[in-house]
Design a protein around this motif. Structure first.
Motif, short mmCIF file in Angstrom:
data_model
loop_
_atom_site.label_atom_id
_atom_site.label_comp_id
_atom_site.label_asym_id
_atom_site.label_seq_id
_atom_site.Cartn_x
_atom_site.Cartn_y
_atom_site.Cartn_z
N SER A 177 0.82 -1.21 0.00
CA SER A 177 0.00 0.00 0.00
C SER A 177 0.85 1.26 0.00
CB SER A 177 -0.92 0.04 1.22
OG SER A 177 -1.80 1.13 1.19
N THR A 178 0.25 2.32 -0.49
CA THR A 178 0.76 3.67 -0.26
C THR A 178 0.25 4.12 1.10
OG1 THR A 178 0.68 4.14 -2.63
CG2 THR A 178 0.72 6.03 -1.15
N PRO A 179 1.07 4.76 1.93
CA PRO A 179 0.62 5.16 3.26
C PRO A 179 -0.29 6.38 3.22
CG PRO A 179 2.84 5.95 2.89
CD PRO A 179 2.48 5.14 1.68
N THR A 180 -0.96 6.65 4.35
CA THR A 180 -1.84 7.82 4.43
C THR A 180 -1.46 8.68 5.64
OG1 THR A 180 -3.47 6.38 5.52
CG2 THR A 180 -3.77 6.81 3.16
N ILE A 181 -2.24 8.62 6.72
CA ILE A 181 -2.04 9.53 7.85
C ILE A 181 -1.33 8.82 8.99
CG2 ILE A 181 -3.25 10.96 9.56
CD1 ILE A 181 -5.48 11.28 7.50
N LYS A 182 -0.36 9.49 9.56
CA LYS A 182 0.41 8.90 10.66
C LYS A 182 -0.50 8.56 11.83
CE LYS A 182 4.78 9.57 13.09
NZ LYS A 182 5.42 8.48 12.32
N GLY A 183 -0.31 7.36 12.35
CA GLY A 183 -1.13 6.90 13.45
C GLY A 183 -2.38 6.15 13.02
N PHE A 184 -2.76 6.30 11.73
CA PHE A 184 -3.93 5.62 11.20
C PHE A 184 -3.59 4.76 10.00
CE2 PHE A 184 -5.38 9.30 13.46
CZ PHE A 184 -6.51 8.87 14.14
N SER A 185 -2.31 4.71 9.65
CA SER A 185 -1.87 3.96 8.47
C SER A 185 -1.63 2.50 8.84
CB SER A 185 -0.59 4.58 7.90
OG SER A 185 -0.05 3.78 6.90
N ARG A 186 -2.39 1.61 8.23
CA ARG A 186 -2.20 0.18 8.48
C ARG A 186 -0.84 -0.30 7.96
NH1 ARG A 186 -7.86 0.07 6.97
NH2 ARG A 186 -9.16 -0.86 8.62
N ILE A 187 -0.46 0.21 6.78
CA ILE A 187 0.78 -0.29 6.17
C ILE A 187 1.99 0.18 6.97
CG2 ILE A 187 1.12 1.62 4.56
CD1 ILE A 187 1.59 -2.13 3.76
N GLU A 188 1.94 1.39 7.53
CA GLU A 188 3.04 1.86 8.36
C GLU A 188 3.13 1.03 9.63
OE1 GLU A 188 4.68 6.13 9.91
OE2 GLU A 188 2.73 5.49 10.69
N ALA A 189 1.99 0.73 10.25
CA ALA A 189 1.99 -0.08 11.47
C ALA A 189 2.59 -1.45 11.21
CB ALA A 189 0.57 -0.20 12.02
N ALA A 190 2.22 -2.06 10.06
CA ALA A 190 2.77 -3.37 9.72
C ALA A 190 4.26 -3.28 9.44
CB ALA A 190 2.03 -3.93 8.50
N TYR A 191 4.69 -2.22 8.77
CA TYR A 191 6.12 -2.05 8.47
C TYR A 191 6.93 -1.89 9.75
CZ TYR A 191 10.41 0.00 6.58
OH TYR A 191 11.74 0.27 6.27
N LEU A 192 6.40 -1.16 10.73
CA LEU A 192 7.12 -0.95 11.99
C LEU A 192 7.25 -2.24 12.80
CD1 LEU A 192 5.65 2.50 13.10
CD2 LEU A 192 7.89 2.02 12.07
N GLU A 193 6.41 -3.24 12.53
CA GLU A 193 6.53 -4.54 13.19
C GLU A 193 7.56 -5.44 12.50
OE1 GLU A 193 2.64 -6.17 13.15
OE2 GLU A 193 1.83 -4.78 14.66
N SER A 194 8.01 -5.02 11.33
CA SER A 194 8.90 -5.84 10.51
C SER A 194 10.37 -5.53 10.79
CB SER A 194 8.60 -5.59 9.03
OG SER A 194 9.09 -4.32 8.65
N ASP A 195 11.24 -6.07 9.95
CA ASP A 195 12.67 -5.76 10.08
C ASP A 195 13.06 -4.46 9.38
OD1 ASP A 195 12.36 -6.62 7.50
OD2 ASP A 195 13.59 -8.41 7.70
N GLN A 196 12.08 -3.76 8.80
CA GLN A 196 12.23 -2.40 8.28
C GLN A 196 13.42 -2.26 7.31
OE1 GLN A 196 11.93 0.62 11.38
NE2 GLN A 196 10.71 -0.77 12.64
N ARG A 197 13.33 -2.98 6.20
CA ARG A 197 14.40 -2.92 5.21
C ARG A 197 14.30 -1.67 4.35
NH1 ARG A 197 14.45 -9.30 3.18
NH2 ARG A 197 13.74 -10.16 5.19
N VAL A 198 15.46 -1.11 4.01
CA VAL A 198 15.54 0.02 3.07
C VAL A 198 16.49 -0.39 1.96
CG1 VAL A 198 15.02 1.79 4.80
CG2 VAL A 198 17.39 1.11 4.40
N TYR A 199 16.26 0.18 0.78
CA TYR A 199 17.07 -0.18 -0.39
C TYR A 199 18.21 0.82 -0.53
CZ TYR A 199 17.94 -2.41 -4.91
OH TYR A 199 18.49 -3.14 -5.94
N GLU A 200 19.44 0.30 -0.40
CA GLU A 200 20.63 1.14 -0.46
C GLU A 200 21.36 0.94 -1.78
OE1 GLU A 200 21.89 1.56 4.21
OE2 GLU A 200 22.73 -0.10 3.08
N VAL A 201 21.91 2.01 -2.30
CA VAL A 201 22.66 1.95 -3.56
C VAL A 201 24.08 2.46 -3.31
CG1 VAL A 201 20.59 2.22 -4.97
CG2 VAL A 201 21.90 4.24 -4.29
N PRO A 202 25.08 1.95 -4.08
CA PRO A 202 26.46 2.37 -3.85
C PRO A 202 26.80 3.67 -4.59
CG PRO A 202 26.39 0.66 -5.53
CD PRO A 202 24.98 0.87 -5.08
#
Length: 586
Positions: A177-202
């Motif tokens: 999902s695309t996120p919406t409002i902080k504190g009410f975003s389901r996808i953000e809440a699920a992401y914060l429960e995860s290992d929170q990966r970010v894509y890094e480039v050299p």
């Protein structure tokens, strides 16, 4: 296989175009021990397409029951017709397993696709029946931040869908999902429960790995078309043409331990092969001064939640102090007039709003028509009012009201229906308010009403959020709201009468608009309806900025304050000042 119906690049899927999706899809495979995959994303990144690849993989290699959930049932039908059917038809391995829907007993319907060893069920998050239809091993929750807070009174739709998977020890769940409002975003809440990966480039210069962040996108002053990524370690610049090589050499890096079962991926549109950094920068320049459009940009381009101050109130006295000396003629910048009409027991209240570039608005007139709304005389008076032309500073012929929304959801509904009947050609629309996650203007009206009129259910919550965000903006510019000197204190009290509050329904937070007892809010309702009328015109193809550009030129004005009143006075053009250097400029 991608078809021309669903993709700008038809043909065989190539993961090298979106190398950041490789690990996402690997986590969705049967070989991965990950149970839940979370993708919080921006626009034009291929997140939903990765989910459809997973659907094809399930049909071909790991059959089992699968549930695909869209925000609405109508949305599920559209995805089925436009994307899943095209996917199956274009891929021989899938078309062999899913029968032609035209054959008898094919098991291939709009919301169900049977195949050897499994079935795909499609439903909407607004249908509790669809969410509890059967146990499933695979669950695809697409655009979860667009789901309603409650499905037919049976609770949170995500929780209902998750419950379908509990009997499978090898279950796999994909939330995208695309996120919406902080504190009410389901996808953000699920992401914060995860290992929170970010894509890094050299970095091409120092070799250090870093995520591509908005704060590191730079461009020469006034030349956003030259936007480039700057390495935060050494300051080395990477122009747009280096993006494919950077993505190909990138890697996912977890930033948290997580729960051990959830892989979380965050992707902004800065990684998109189909959106350039210049395009994103130019869009930011266009929306940065309008909180309504900036919120969409933050959600869809940066894949970040918008932080909204819950319960923040507006100062009616402060708004009154910002009144300006204009009128009775509409200011030269006004190109379109709309009207919002609120029906009460003993009167009709209305506001005419003038719209300019980037939805900058001016309150042109606020009027109360006293009388009995059950009698025709009051409606005749309203008809005459809506038919008149309003004086304009530079247009000799003035301006007519191009669209009006008439509230039919409260008082004297049948009389309001009778007034609106036959007036759609004049764009006098019958409307009623709908709370919750609804667009400001619906895709189509309904005729399931006693008046048999085309009835538009407008998203009043979204309209109020837009209006309140813009009321906080001071000064002219995109989205700014202007009020004349004749607006009194009562008008501003009504305009700011409501507040956003949070309540918990079955343990899940829901935002709602609350009005204190005894407070009147007709001015707010009229502005909401006038704003909805503008959106109705936009849905019909109105280009507001182009209409503004067609207006006759008028002398520029300089705002000055006399006491607490802003007065606009003519001024001569001055040389364009050099734009101040911001943190995004090189």
């Amino acid at each position: 296989m991608l078809t021309s119906v669903t993709s700008a690049e038809a043909g065989r899927w190539r993961t090298e175009r979106t190398p950041y999706l490789r690990e996402v899809m690997q986590a969705l495979s049967a070989a991965s021990r990950v149970e839940r995959v979370v993708l919080i994303k921006g626009a034009q990144l291929g997140g939903t397409e990765a989910g459809l690849n997973w659907l094809g993989y399930v049909i071909h290699h790991a059959p089992g029951p699968m549930l695909l959930v869209q925000p609405t049932v109508e949305g599920a039908k559209r995805v089925s017709k436009q994307r899943i059917d095209a996917l199956i038809e274009s891929c021989p391995a899938l078309s062999e397993r899913v029968k032609d829907p035209r054959s008898r007993d094919s098991g291939n319907t709009q919301l169900m696709k049977e195949f050897p060893g499994g079935v795909v069920i499609l439903t909407g998050a607004n249908s509790a029946v669809g969410l509890r239809s059967m146990p499933v091993r695979y669950l695809f929750l697409d655009e979860v931040d667009g789901y309603p807070g409650d499905a037919d009174g049976e609770g949170d739709p995500v929780a209902l869908a998750m419950q379908r998977t509990v009997t499978f020890i090898n279950r796999k769940i994909y939330l995208c999902s695309t996120p919406t409002i902080k504190g009410f975003s389901r996808i953000e809440a699920a992401y914060l429960e995860s290992d929170q990966r970010v894509y890094e480039v050299p970095c091409d210069h120092c070799g250090q790995y870093s995520p591509i962040l908005w704060r590191d996108i730079r461009w020469p002053e006034g030349r956003s078309e030259e936007a480039a990524w700057r390495c935060p370690h050494c300051g080395g610049l990477h122009p747009e043409h280096r993006k494919p090589a950077l993505l190909a050499a990138g890697r996912w890096t977890p930033r948290a331990a997580g729960d051990g079962k959830t892989a979380g991926f965050h992707l902004s549109s800065l990684y998109s092969p189909w959106l350039t950094w210049a395009e994103i920068a130019q869009e930011h320049q266009a929306v940065k001064d309008d909180p309504v459009r900036l919120k969409v940009w933050v959600n869809t381009k940066l894949a970040e939640t918008w932080e909204d101050r819950d319960g923040e109130s507006l100062d009616a006295e402060g708004l009154m102090a910002r009144r300006e000396a204009y009128g009775p003629a509409a200011p030269a910048s006004v190109a379109v007039l709309t009207c919002g009409v609120d029906v009460q027991d003993d009167r009709i209240e209305l506001e005419v709003v003038g719209w300019g570039r980037d939805e900058e608005s001016w309150s042109i007139d606020y009027k109360v028509l006293w009388g009995d709304p059950s009698a025709p005389q009051l409606w005749d008076e309203l008809d005459a009012y809506l038919s008149q032309r309003f004086a304009h500073e530079t247009l000799a012929q003035g301006l007519a009201i191009e669209a009006a929304c008439i509230d039919t959801g409260g008082h004297h509904t049948l009389s309001a229906y009778a007034f609106c009947r036959g007036k759609e050609r004049r764009r006098i629309w019958a409307i009623k308010g709908g709370a919750g996650k609804k667009p400001i203007w619906p895709k189509r009206p309904s005729k399931a009403n006693k008046g048999r009129v085309s009835l538009f259910t407008i998203g009043v919550d979204a309209a109020k959020e837009a209006i309140y965000a813009r009321l906080k903006k001071v000064g002219p510019g995109p989205g700014a709201m202007h009020f004349p000197l004749d607006r009194d204190a009562e008008y501003f009290e009504q305009l700011t009468a409501e507040r956003i509050r949070t309540r918990y329904v079955k343990g899940f937070p829901q935002r709602f608009w609350w009005k204190p007892d005894g407070r009147r809010n007709e001015a707010l309702d009229c502005r909401v309806y006038a704003y909805a009328a503008l959106h109705g015109l936009l849905s019909m193809g109105l280009n507001l900025n182009r209409r503004v550009e067609a207006l006759p030129q008028a002398p520029a004005v300089r705002a000055q304050t006399v006491g607490q009143v802003v007065v606009a006075t003519p001024t001569t053009p001055s040389p364009r000042r050099r734009m101040a250097i911001s943190s995004n400029y090189i």
